[in-house]
Design a protein around this motif. Structure first.
Motif, PDB file in Angstrom:
ATOM      1  N   VAL A 125      46.958   6.965-150.814  1.00  0.00           N
ATOM      2  CA  VAL A 125      45.827   6.101-150.472  1.00  0.00           C
ATOM      3  C   VAL A 125      46.187   4.691-150.907  1.00  0.00           C
ATOM      4  CG1 VAL A 125      43.398   5.580-150.845  1.00  0.00           C
ATOM      5  CG2 VAL A 125      44.143   7.968-150.675  1.00  0.00           C
ATOM      6  N   ASP A 126      46.214   3.801-149.952  1.00  0.00           N
ATOM      7  CA  ASP A 126      46.584   2.405-150.190  1.00  0.00           C
ATOM      8  C   ASP A 126      45.324   1.574-150.382  1.00  0.00           C
ATOM      9  OD1 ASP A 126      47.350  -0.318-149.848  1.00  0.00           O
ATOM     10  OD2 ASP A 126      47.220  -0.074-147.661  1.00  0.00           O
ATOM     11  N   ALA A 127      45.069   1.161-151.631  1.00  0.00           N
ATOM     12  CA  ALA A 127      43.926   0.287-151.935  1.00  0.00           C
ATOM     13  C   ALA A 127      44.424  -0.885-152.776  1.00  0.00           C
ATOM     14  CB  ALA A 127      42.845   1.075-152.680  1.00  0.00           C
ATOM     15  N   ILE A 128      45.545  -1.458-152.356  1.00  0.00           N
ATOM     16  CA  ILE A 128      46.172  -2.521-153.144  1.00  0.00           C
ATOM     17  C   ILE A 128      45.533  -3.873-152.844  1.00  0.00           C
ATOM     18  CG2 ILE A 128      48.340  -3.659-153.727  1.00  0.00           C
ATOM     19  CD1 ILE A 128      49.787  -1.100-152.759  1.00  0.00           C
ATOM     20  N   PHE A 129      45.598  -4.282-151.582  1.00  0.00           N
ATOM     21  CA  PHE A 129      45.013  -5.560-151.162  1.00  0.00           C
ATOM     22  C   PHE A 129      43.947  -5.308-150.107  1.00  0.00           C
ATOM     23  CE2 PHE A 129      49.514  -6.901-152.077  1.00  0.00           C
ATOM     24  CZ  PHE A 129      49.230  -7.594-153.248  1.00  0.00           C
ATOM     25  N   GLY A 130      42.940  -6.142-150.095  1.00  0.00           N
ATOM     26  CA  GLY A 130      41.898  -6.038-149.080  1.00  0.00           C
ATOM     27  C   GLY A 130      42.027  -7.120-148.029  1.00  0.00           C
ATOM     28  N   GLN A 131      40.930  -7.398-147.370  1.00  0.00           N
ATOM     29  CA  GLN A 131      40.919  -8.328-146.245  1.00  0.00           C
ATOM     30  C   GLN A 131      41.044  -9.777-146.676  1.00  0.00           C
ATOM     31  OE1 GLN A 131      36.327  -8.761-145.291  1.00  0.00           O
ATOM     32  NE2 GLN A 131      36.928  -6.640-145.517  1.00  0.00           N
ATOM     33  N   GLY A 132      40.920 -10.049-147.961  1.00  0.00           N
ATOM     34  CA  GLY A 132      40.973 -11.434-148.427  1.00  0.00           C
ATOM     35  C   GLY A 132      42.382 -11.953-148.673  1.00  0.00           C
ATOM     36  N   LEU A 133      43.403 -11.129-148.501  1.00  0.00           N
ATOM     37  CA  LEU A 133      44.773 -11.565-148.758  1.00  0.00           C
ATOM     38  C   LEU A 133      45.155 -12.689-147.803  1.00  0.00           C
ATOM     39  CD1 LEU A 133      47.380 -10.860-150.415  1.00  0.00           C
ATOM     40  CD2 LEU A 133      48.087  -9.518-148.427  1.00  0.00           C
ATOM     41  N   ASN A 134      45.737 -13.761-148.360  1.00  0.00           N
ATOM     42  CA  ASN A 134      46.143 -14.886-147.513  1.00  0.00           C
ATOM     43  C   ASN A 134      47.503 -15.444-147.890  1.00  0.00           C
ATOM     44  OD1 ASN A 134      45.576 -16.215-149.894  1.00  0.00           O
ATOM     45  ND2 ASN A 134      43.688 -17.174-149.133  1.00  0.00           N
ATOM     46  N   ARG A 135      48.246 -14.708-148.708  1.00  0.00           N
ATOM     47  CA  ARG A 135      49.600 -15.149-149.069  1.00  0.00           C
ATOM     48  C   ARG A 135      50.472 -13.914-149.288  1.00  0.00           C
ATOM     49  NH1 ARG A 135      50.080 -14.492-154.619  1.00  0.00           N
ATOM     50  NH2 ARG A 135      48.100 -14.292-155.754  1.00  0.00           N
ATOM     51  N   PRO A 136      51.793 -14.068-149.188  1.00  0.00           N
ATOM     52  CA  PRO A 136      52.662 -12.907-149.353  1.00  0.00           C
ATOM     53  C   PRO A 136      52.572 -12.334-150.760  1.00  0.00           C
ATOM     54  CG  PRO A 136      53.849 -14.762-148.373  1.00  0.00           C
ATOM     55  CD  PRO A 136      52.537 -15.291-148.863  1.00  0.00           C
ATOM     56  N   PRO A 137      52.671 -11.016-150.898  1.00  0.00           N
ATOM     57  CA  PRO A 137      52.692 -10.430-152.243  1.00  0.00           C
ATOM     58  C   PRO A 137      53.977 -10.816-152.972  1.00  0.00           C
ATOM     59  CG  PRO A 137      53.073  -8.750-150.551  1.00  0.00           C
ATOM     60  CD  PRO A 137      52.734 -10.002-149.838  1.00  0.00           C
ATOM     61  N   GLU A 138      53.886 -10.874-154.313  1.00  0.00           N
ATOM     62  CA  GLU A 138      55.092 -11.231-155.051  1.00  0.00           C
ATOM     63  C   GLU A 138      56.154 -10.142-154.905  1.00  0.00           C
ATOM     64  OE1 GLU A 138      54.560 -10.821-159.518  1.00  0.00           O
ATOM     65  OE2 GLU A 138      52.480 -11.130-158.885  1.00  0.00           O
ATOM     66  N   ASN A 139      57.371 -10.483-155.280  1.00  0.00           N
ATOM     67  CA  ASN A 139      58.533  -9.653-154.916  1.00  0.00           C
ATOM     68  C   ASN A 139      58.409  -8.198-155.324  1.00  0.00           C
ATOM     69  OD1 ASN A 139      59.804 -11.762-153.662  1.00  0.00           O
ATOM     70  ND2 ASN A 139      61.062 -12.330-155.431  1.00  0.00           N
ATOM     71  N   TRP A 140      57.990  -7.943-156.570  1.00  0.00           N
ATOM     72  CA  TRP A 140      57.974  -6.545-157.013  1.00  0.00           C
ATOM     73  C   TRP A 140      56.887  -5.743-156.291  1.00  0.00           C
ATOM     74  CZ3 TRP A 140      53.998  -3.866-159.308  1.00  0.00           C
ATOM     75  CH2 TRP A 140      52.965  -4.586-159.883  1.00  0.00           C
ATOM     76  N   VAL A 141      55.780  -6.408-155.908  1.00  0.00           N
ATOM     77  CA  VAL A 141      54.741  -5.723-155.139  1.00  0.00           C
ATOM     78  C   VAL A 141      55.241  -5.458-153.717  1.00  0.00           C
ATOM     79  CG1 VAL A 141      52.355  -5.792-154.340  1.00  0.00           C
ATOM     80  CG2 VAL A 141      52.955  -6.814-156.539  1.00  0.00           C
ATOM     81  N   ALA A 142      55.966  -6.422-153.149  1.00  0.00           N
ATOM     82  CA  ALA A 142      56.582  -6.196-151.832  1.00  0.00           C
ATOM     83  C   ALA A 142      57.544  -5.014-151.900  1.00  0.00           C
ATOM     84  CB  ALA A 142      57.296  -7.460-151.371  1.00  0.00           C
ATOM     85  N   ASN A 143      58.274  -4.914-153.006  1.00  0.00           N
ATOM     86  CA  ASN A 143      59.191  -3.778-153.176  1.00  0.00           C
ATOM     87  C   ASN A 143      58.420  -2.456-153.263  1.00  0.00           C
ATOM     88  OD1 ASN A 143      61.389  -5.492-153.195  1.00  0.00           O
ATOM     89  ND2 ASN A 143      61.489  -5.634-155.440  1.00  0.00           N
ATOM     90  N   LEU A 144      57.260  -2.482-153.924  1.00  0.00           N
ATOM     91  CA  LEU A 144      56.427  -1.283-154.011  1.00  0.00           C
ATOM     92  C   LEU A 144      55.956  -0.861-152.616  1.00  0.00           C
ATOM     93  CD1 LEU A 144      54.760   0.864-155.510  1.00  0.00           C
ATOM     94  CD2 LEU A 144      52.956  -0.870-155.793  1.00  0.00           C
ATOM     95  N   ILE A 145      55.536  -1.833-151.827  1.00  0.00           N
ATOM     96  CA  ILE A 145      55.087  -1.530-150.462  1.00  0.00           C
ATOM     97  C   ILE A 145      56.228  -0.911-149.652  1.00  0.00           C
ATOM     98  CG2 ILE A 145      54.391  -2.616-148.276  1.00  0.00           C
ATOM     99  CD1 ILE A 145      52.639  -4.524-149.985  1.00  0.00           C
ATOM    100  N   GLN A 146      57.413  -1.474-149.785  1.00  0.00           N
ATOM    101  CA  GLN A 146      58.576  -0.913-149.087  1.00  0.00           C
ATOM    102  C   GLN A 146      58.873   0.506-149.582  1.00  0.00           C
ATOM    103  OE1 GLN A 146      61.697  -3.813-149.705  1.00  0.00           O
ATOM    104  NE2 GLN A 146      60.423  -5.456-148.884  1.00  0.00           N
ATOM    105  N   TYR A 147      58.713   0.713-150.886  1.00  0.00           N
ATOM    106  CA  TYR A 147      58.946   2.032-151.482  1.00  0.00           C
ATOM    107  C   TYR A 147      57.958   3.059-150.917  1.00  0.00           C
ATOM    108  CZ  TYR A 147      59.273   5.570-155.203  1.00  0.00           C
ATOM    109  OH  TYR A 147      59.420   6.755-155.907  1.00  0.00           O
ATOM    110  N   ILE A 148      56.693   2.654-150.786  1.00  0.00           N
ATOM    111  CA  ILE A 148      55.681   3.548-150.211  1.00  0.00           C
ATOM    112  C   ILE A 148      56.021   3.869-148.758  1.00  0.00           C
ATOM    113  CG2 ILE A 148      53.258   3.661-149.478  1.00  0.00           C
ATOM    114  CD1 ILE A 148      52.562   2.065-152.023  1.00  0.00           C
ATOM    115  N   ASN A 149      56.409   2.852-148.001  1.00  0.00           N
ATOM    116  CA  ASN A 149      56.751   3.071-146.594  1.00  0.00           C
ATOM    117  C   ASN A 149      57.943   4.009-146.423  1.00  0.00           C
ATOM    118  OD1 ASN A 149      54.684   1.376-145.742  1.00  0.00           O
ATOM    119  ND2 ASN A 149      56.000  -0.421-145.540  1.00  0.00           N
ATOM    120  N   GLN A 150      58.881   3.905-147.331  1.00  0.00           N
ATOM    121  CA  GLN A 150      60.086   4.733-147.231  1.00  0.00           C
ATOM    122  C   GLN A 150      59.865   6.167-147.692  1.00  0.00           C
ATOM    123  OE1 GLN A 150      62.794   2.420-149.600  1.00  0.00           O
ATOM    124  NE2 GLN A 150      62.923   0.766-148.082  1.00  0.00           N
TER     125      GLN A 150
END
Length: 503
Positions: A125-150
């Motif tokens: 269950v992905d409840a990390i960011f909601g609709q208010g996000l307006n900038r890229p996530p920082e590197n380690w969070v981007a890595n987490l997202i990639q990890y979840i996708n993989q």
């Protein structure tokens, strides 16, 4: 159904809290309850590992409240706080404490080496960011997202896939959750319907969390989702004491040597959509073909054997559909120009009609108000120029529509009808409709509706809906691969009947 932007959705939350006399945490509890009911009705207590990734804002608060409900029902739940900020929303903190009161302590993720083990059999269950996000996530969070996708696990996103913006296309496409299913609160979100952003969720479903309908109804939104209910509201029933002239006369202008089929498809679709009369205007080579194949269609011919060399007729049509298979030979361009110089009838323009307009853009000034254009992506690009992304495309089409007072149907998986600032997003249709002649049938359907006294906007929006629904009903009995434009026409009657079905 309206689509609201991020600011309006936040206002809808606040209005609901004030108008219904509830607290923000009670509204969050509603949202979490709907999430729980959706999951529980499908899992029924199954022994599956659930990983819930929670950010530190209200989207994460939804995740924590959901986790509490799942833990209470003895599900195998692992909860992670994605600690991308030291600032936490008040409602996040309330639900964090409620979970700890159950002697359940979430794990905190602060960097890449904290990532938990995930199996493809698990549910995330992905409840990390909601609709208010307006900038890229920082590197380690981007890595987490990639990890979840993989991980290949089944991913359910809360409200919107994390990393996706409401009104822009992410620059880092790898830093967006690839959701198998998104559970959107109250209303769908515009990014779900656009090619650049819709790819981040295979499916979405809207959960009613009781946002105040007074606010939604009164909100200043010009973006609408068109489903069965909206289509049914546009439908015009037939009168008992009527005749063929009551339902208008469509003139289909198109065809060239080897491409008479395009005009045939448009003509037949116009008739099947309900037009009282249809006349096809073709080069001479199409006369026998049309008269033999479609006895219901009247035929007029140009002087040239292979191409339309002039557009002159004595019949009095209600609307003209023009361009299908017409070619862009100099003689045909000149005939089109001369026709536009004197025409005052409503127009639906497709295919080579659009290509001629793109090549000779001064002709755009000669189009009647509310002329309907039905371009596929290549034709649209030739008309308005290239675009950066889908949001830029919509902005350019709106500006183009306002500049010339035109209606533009952007054909695609979710075709969007644009008139000035208004967007009408279609929900019918399927990949099988990416087939030769499908666009010709759409042009005929829309023209047939204009003939029946639907307004131009109604005809475009309703026509796109019927076209897609006919395709959907066809593939139920056939397949995506075997769907043809002729079958779309054959199922138009079923599409009309479906408006009144209860299913």
């Amino acid at each position: 159904m309206k689509i609201l932007n991020a600011k309006q959705l936040k206002e809808a939350d606040n209005y609901t809290i004030q108008n219904q006399g509830i607290t923000s945490i009670e509204l969050m509890e509603r949202a979490a309850s709907e999430l729980f009911n959706w999951l529980h009705s499908r899992l029924q207590g199954a022994n599956v590992k659930l990983h819930i990734f929670c950010g530190v804002g209200n989207n994460g608060g939804d995740g924590l409240a959901l986790a509490r409900m799942l833990v209470k029902e003895k599900y195998n739940v692992a909860v992670y706080i994605v600690n991308f900020s030291e600032q936490r929303s008040a409602d996040f903190l309330v639900n964090y404490e409620r979970l700890k009161e159950m002697n359940y302590w979430p794990e905190v993720i602060k960097e890449s080496n904290d990532f938990p083990e995930l199996a493809k059999e698990d549910i995330i269950v992905d409840a990390i960011f909601g609709q208010g996000l307006n900038r890229p996530p920082e590197n380690w969070v981007a890595n987490l997202i990639q990890y979840i996708n993989q991980s290949k696990a089944f991913v359910v996103s809360v409200d919107i896939p994390s990393g996706l913006y409401m009104e822009a296309v992410p620059e880092d496409t790898s830093a967006v959750i690839q959701a198998n299913h998104t559970l959107s609160f109250q209303l769908p979100k515009l990014p779900f319907f656009l090619p650049d952003t819709g790819i981040y969720s295979n499916n979405f479903e809207v959960l009613d969390i009781g946002l105040d309908m007074e606010y939604i109804t009164q909100s200043d939104s010009s973006t609408y989702v068109i489903g069965k209910q909206e289509a049914l509201e546009m439908y015009k029933p037939r009168e008992k004491f009527s005749h063929k002239n009551t339902y208008g006369h469509v003139l289909v202008v198109g065809g060239s040597y080897g491409k008479i089929g395009a005009a045939m498809l448009s003509s037949e679709a116009a008739l099947n959509s309900g037009a009282g009369l249809v006349t096809a205007y073709l080069p001479k080579c199409g006369y026998q073909i049309m008269q033999t194949a479609l006895p219901e269609i009247m035929v007029l011919t140009s002087k040239h054997d292979e191409y339309i060399s002039e557009i002159e007729f004595e019949v009095k049509p209600t609307v003209v559909a023009v361009g299908m298979g017409m070619d862009t030979k100099p003689v045909t361009k000149n005939a089109f120009r001369q026709f536009l110089e004197v025409n005052t009838l409503p127009l639906v323009i497709d295919a080579d009609g659009l290509n001629i307009l793109a090549q000779e853009q001064d002709l755009l000034e000669k189009l009647p108000s509310k002329t309907i254009l039905t371009p596929h992506p290549g034709e649209l690009k030739r008309l308005i120029g290239a675009w950066k992304d889908d949001f830029d495309k919509l902005a350019k089409v709106k500006a183009f529509s306002k500049a010339y007072d035109l209606i533009v149907v952007i054909k695609g998986a979710h075709s969007i009808t644009v008139y000035h600032d208004a967007l009408y997003i279609n929900t019918t249709g399927n990949p099988g409709m990416a087939t030769a002649g499908s666009g010709d049938t759409l042009t005929g359907i829309i023209a047939g509706l204009v003939a029946q006294q639907y307004t131009e906007v109604e005809a475009a929006v309703f026509g796109v809906y019927l076209h897609g629904k006919a395709g959907d009903l066809s593939v139920e009995k056939n397949s995506y691969q075997a769907l043809t434009a002729t079958e779309i026409i054959d199922f138009l009657g079923d599409a009309y009947l479906d408006l009144f079905s209860q299913a």
